[in-house]
Design an enzyme around this catalytic site. Sequence first.
Site, short mmCIF file in Angstrom:
data_model
loop_
_atom_site.label_atom_id
_atom_site.label_comp_id
_atom_site.label_asym_id
_atom_site.label_seq_id
_atom_site.Cartn_x
_atom_site.Cartn_y
_atom_site.Cartn_z
N LYS A 117 -4.24 2.76 -1.01
CA LYS A 117 -3.38 1.72 -1.57
C LYS A 117 -4.06 0.92 -2.68
O LYS A 117 -3.37 0.22 -3.44
CB LYS A 117 -2.88 0.80 -0.47
N SER A 176 -4.10 7.50 10.03
CA SER A 176 -3.23 8.25 9.13
C SER A 176 -3.88 9.56 8.71
O SER A 176 -3.21 10.58 8.55
CB SER A 176 -2.87 7.42 7.90
#
Length: 314
Positions: free
Chosen positions: A46, A261
């Site tokens: 991100k 993840s």
Amino acid sequence: MPQNGQGTLAALVGGTPLIELNGLSPHPGVRLFAKLEGQNPSGSVKDRIAIAMLDAAELRGAIQPGATLVEASTGNTAIALAALAPRRGYRVRVVLPKGIVPSVADILDLYGAEIEWCEPEAGMRGAIGRVQELARQPGYYAVGQFSDPANVLCHYATTGEEIVRAMGETAVDVFVAGIGTGGTITGVARRLREQWPDVQVVGVEPRLGERLQGLRSLSEGYIPPLLDLGMLDRRFLVDSASAIAAAREVMRAEGVFAGVSSGAALHTALRVAEGMERGNIVMMFSDGAWKYLPSRPWDATGADAEALDEVHWW
């Protein structure tokens, strides 16, 4: 103006390693590669979109120093903004659904971000709605990771391009990534398809418990605005216990300190690999494991696996 100059924290974003996981493939003819996004400054993929969206907003003249940036997030985007945006003179306020990894709030507090919570039943739609309310106030700017085209464009231009260069003459047959906002999987897939038109694109989503039902996306018929469904060949729902077990497996087999993840991507890649005799699979390891340590999810994978789905780990 964009501030990606040499010597800044932003200059460390991107350029992450792509490594081969030599000991995990179920077949000798199938090679597994992982893009280690946990190597970014705040620890996740991100960071890429945080910089890209800030650059785009500054070029449009949409924000000025001293503004308060507001964003809805389940963790990594909020952390990326909290780490990178104050370097440009912005305050950061994040709206978080309850039910995320507990240590996320601690990290955000250390970075000095303001936190506002919403009930998990409201989900990301509720959090996004609250961000839009805040953005109507003077001095506030909604960053918009779920709708900003800069999200997709940066992954096309950086993440996807880096994979193409790293693989060189070795073709990518399968690309595995979390769906999330749709930005990573759409942007990277577009670049990979330019290089290898037959690459199969596999999306990964968390299987969430009933308490977190508001956070569901494709399983509830919600299509993230940035997701190009035409790029998606297959989709897997992965429960938290499987994702955490796979993260632990890659730590022990390869020494890669992978987040949940990343474990979900690996779990999916291994399932795909079982049906292949040969080929190359590239997967996104979107974050590292540091922020999960206080919660110790690895200890719970065998004891109460279903309860793990009541936390939004990624």
